[in-house]
Design a protein around this motif. Structure first.
Motif, PDB file in Angstrom:
ATOM      1  N   LYS A   1     -18.626 -41.588  12.043  1.00  0.00           N
ATOM      2  CA  LYS A   1     -19.071 -40.307  11.477  1.00  0.00           C
ATOM      3  C   LYS A   1     -18.123 -39.199  11.936  1.00  0.00           C
ATOM      4  N   PRO A   2     -17.029 -39.003  11.225  1.00  0.00           N
ATOM      5  CA  PRO A   2     -16.090 -37.954  11.644  1.00  0.00           C
ATOM      6  C   PRO A   2     -16.674 -36.554  11.418  1.00  0.00           C
ATOM      7  N   VAL A   3     -16.084 -35.604  12.078  1.00  0.00           N
ATOM      8  CA  VAL A   3     -16.522 -34.213  11.971  1.00  0.00           C
ATOM      9  C   VAL A   3     -15.958 -33.630  10.681  1.00  0.00           C
ATOM     10  N   HIS A   4     -16.842 -33.034   9.874  1.00  0.00           N
ATOM     11  CA  HIS A   4     -16.420 -32.422   8.614  1.00  0.00           C
ATOM     12  C   HIS A   4     -16.413 -30.910   8.776  1.00  0.00           C
ATOM     13  N   SER A   5     -15.380 -30.412   9.396  1.00  0.00           N
ATOM     14  CA  SER A   5     -15.273 -28.978   9.601  1.00  0.00           C
ATOM     15  C   SER A   5     -13.802 -28.600   9.654  1.00  0.00           C
ATOM     16  N   THR A   6     -13.522 -27.398   9.227  1.00  0.00           N
ATOM     17  CA  THR A   6     -12.163 -26.883   9.321  1.00  0.00           C
ATOM     18  C   THR A   6     -12.020 -25.922  10.499  1.00  0.00           C
ATOM     19  N   ASN A   7     -13.132 -25.594  11.127  1.00  0.00           N
ATOM     20  CA  ASN A   7     -13.124 -24.688  12.268  1.00  0.00           C
ATOM     21  C   ASN A   7     -12.641 -25.454  13.498  1.00  0.00           C
ATOM     22  N   GLU A   8     -11.575 -24.964  14.107  1.00  0.00           N
ATOM     23  CA  GLU A   8     -10.975 -25.662  15.252  1.00  0.00           C
ATOM     24  C   GLU A   8     -11.902 -25.668  16.467  1.00  0.00           C
ATOM     25  N   LEU A   9     -12.666 -24.598  16.661  1.00  0.00           N
ATOM     26  CA  LEU A   9     -13.597 -24.534  17.788  1.00  0.00           C
ATOM     27  C   LEU A   9     -14.702 -25.577  17.649  1.00  0.00           C
ATOM     28  N   VAL A  10     -15.205 -25.753  16.446  1.00  0.00           N
ATOM     29  CA  VAL A  10     -16.244 -26.757  16.205  1.00  0.00           C
ATOM     30  C   VAL A  10     -15.703 -28.153  16.502  1.00  0.00           C
ATOM     31  N   ILE A  11     -14.506 -28.430  16.085  1.00  0.00           N
ATOM     32  CA  ILE A  11     -13.898 -29.746  16.312  1.00  0.00           C
ATOM     33  C   ILE A  11     -13.707 -29.994  17.805  1.00  0.00           C
ATOM     34  N   LYS A  12     -13.261 -28.987  18.541  1.00  0.00           N
ATOM     35  CA  LYS A  12     -13.053 -29.157  19.988  1.00  0.00           C
ATOM     36  C   LYS A  12     -14.374 -29.351  20.726  1.00  0.00           C
ATOM     37  N   ILE A  13     -15.391 -28.580  20.384  1.00  0.00           N
ATOM     38  CA  ILE A  13     -16.694 -28.718  21.037  1.00  0.00           C
ATOM     39  C   ILE A  13     -17.299 -30.081  20.718  1.00  0.00           C
ATOM     40  N   THR A  14     -17.208 -30.500  19.461  1.00  0.00           N
ATOM     41  CA  THR A  14     -17.733 -31.803  19.073  1.00  0.00           C
ATOM     42  C   THR A  14     -17.034 -32.922  19.816  1.00  0.00           C
ATOM     43  N   SER A  15     -15.735 -32.829  19.935  1.00  0.00           N
ATOM     44  CA  SER A  15     -14.974 -33.837  20.667  1.00  0.00           C
ATOM     45  C   SER A  15     -15.366 -33.874  22.142  1.00  0.00           C
ATOM     46  N   ALA A  16     -15.565 -32.704  22.723  1.00  0.00           N
ATOM     47  CA  ALA A  16     -15.959 -32.647  24.134  1.00  0.00           C
ATOM     48  C   ALA A  16     -17.347 -33.231  24.351  1.00  0.00           C
ATOM     49  N   VAL A  17     -18.289 -32.902  23.475  1.00  0.00           N
ATOM     50  CA  VAL A  17     -19.657 -33.415  23.617  1.00  0.00           C
ATOM     51  C   VAL A  17     -19.685 -34.929  23.432  1.00  0.00           C
ATOM     52  N   ARG A  18     -18.964 -35.438  22.452  1.00  0.00           N
ATOM     53  CA  ARG A  18     -18.913 -36.892  22.233  1.00  0.00           C
ATOM     54  C   ARG A  18     -18.285 -37.600  23.434  1.00  0.00           C
ATOM     55  N   THR A  19     -17.243 -37.023  23.978  1.00  0.00           N
ATOM     56  CA  THR A  19     -16.610 -37.615  25.152  1.00  0.00           C
ATOM     57  C   THR A  19     -17.550 -37.622  26.349  1.00  0.00           C
ATOM     58  N   LEU A  20     -18.273 -36.522  26.539  1.00  0.00           N
ATOM     59  CA  LEU A  20     -19.231 -36.448  27.646  1.00  0.00           C
ATOM     60  C   LEU A  20     -20.362 -37.456  27.498  1.00  0.00           C
ATOM     61  N   VAL A  21     -20.885 -37.613  26.295  1.00  0.00           N
ATOM     62  CA  VAL A  21     -21.985 -38.557  26.078  1.00  0.00           C
ATOM     63  C   VAL A  21     -21.531 -39.985  26.366  1.00  0.00           C
ATOM     64  N   VAL A  22     -20.404 -40.375  25.806  1.00  0.00           N
ATOM     65  CA  VAL A  22     -19.899 -41.733  26.038  1.00  0.00           C
ATOM     66  C   VAL A  22     -19.525 -41.906  27.514  1.00  0.00           C
ATOM     67  N   GLY A  23     -18.962 -40.888  28.121  1.00  0.00           N
ATOM     68  CA  GLY A  23     -18.567 -40.972  29.526  1.00  0.00           C
ATOM     69  C   GLY A  23     -19.744 -41.115  30.470  1.00  0.00           C
ATOM     70  N   ILE A  24     -20.833 -40.409  30.210  1.00  0.00           N
ATOM     71  CA  ILE A  24     -22.012 -40.507  31.072  1.00  0.00           C
ATOM     72  C   ILE A  24     -22.635 -41.895  30.976  1.00  0.00           C
ATOM     73  N   VAL A  25     -22.721 -42.437  29.774  1.00  0.00           N
ATOM     74  CA  VAL A  25     -23.273 -43.782  29.613  1.00  0.00           C
ATOM     75  C   VAL A  25     -22.341 -44.808  30.267  1.00  0.00           C
ATOM     76  N   ALA A  26     -21.031 -44.617  30.136  1.00  0.00           N
ATOM     77  CA  ALA A  26     -20.081 -45.528  30.784  1.00  0.00           C
ATOM     78  C   ALA A  26     -20.185 -45.436  32.306  1.00  0.00           C
ATOM     79  N   LEU A  27     -20.396 -44.243  32.831  1.00  0.00           N
ATOM     80  CA  LEU A  27     -20.565 -44.073  34.272  1.00  0.00           C
ATOM     81  C   LEU A  27     -21.813 -44.803  34.765  1.00  0.00           C
ATOM     82  N   GLY A  28     -22.901 -44.694  34.040  1.00  0.00           N
ATOM     83  CA  GLY A  28     -24.114 -45.412  34.404  1.00  0.00           C
ATOM     84  C   GLY A  28     -23.910 -46.914  34.380  1.00  0.00           C
ATOM     85  N   SER A  29     -23.220 -47.386  33.362  1.00  0.00           N
ATOM     86  CA  SER A  29     -22.931 -48.817  33.267  1.00  0.00           C
ATOM     87  C   SER A  29     -22.071 -49.276  34.432  1.00  0.00           C
ATOM     88  N   GLY A  30     -21.078 -48.499  34.777  1.00  0.00           N
ATOM     89  CA  GLY A  30     -20.208 -48.851  35.902  1.00  0.00           C
ATOM     90  C   GLY A  30     -20.936 -48.855  37.229  1.00  0.00           C
TER      91      GLY A  30
END
Length: 105
Positions: free
Chosen positions: A49-78
């Motif tokens: 589900k890619p981000v459908h936005s042309t706003n650069e701030l929205v893309i950066k925030i979305t990327s950061a939130v997705r990275t944080l979510v996957v990172g927290i779950v990976a940290l718990g798994s580790g």
């Protein structure tokens, strides 16, 4: 604000045994596998589900939130994986100590 601990309360603590360690390791490794599977599912869902936005701030925030979510779950798994390895090592150590002690009558 120190609490007085009576000898009866400290005597009720469970002693570590190889069986308890292996049981804990099995539970912890199950949790690690479940979190790993969840992490893969989340990452796959985010990738499909890619981000459908042309706003650069929205893309950066979305990327950061997705990275944080996957990172927290990976940290718990580790963490659960490392705990499982530690419990297996402790169980082996306790088993070796029990086998090496001389038998007393």
């Amino acid at each position: 604000m120190s609490e007085n601990i009576t000898p009866q309360e400290t005597a009720t603590q469970a002693q570590a045994s190889p069986l308890r360690c292996i049981t804990g390791a099995i539970i912890s490794s199950g949790m690690a596998y479940a979190l790993y599977s969840l992490m893969i599912a989340i990452a796959t869902s985010f990738a499909s589900k890619p981000v459908h936005s042309t706003n650069e701030l929205v893309i950066k925030i979305t990327s950061a939130v997705r990275t944080l979510v996957v990172g927290i779950v990976a940290l718990g798994s580790g963490i659960f994986g490392i705990v499982a390895i530690g419990l297996i090592a402790l169980g082996v150590q306790l088993l070796i100590q029990q086998l090496s002690q001389p038998k007393s009558n």
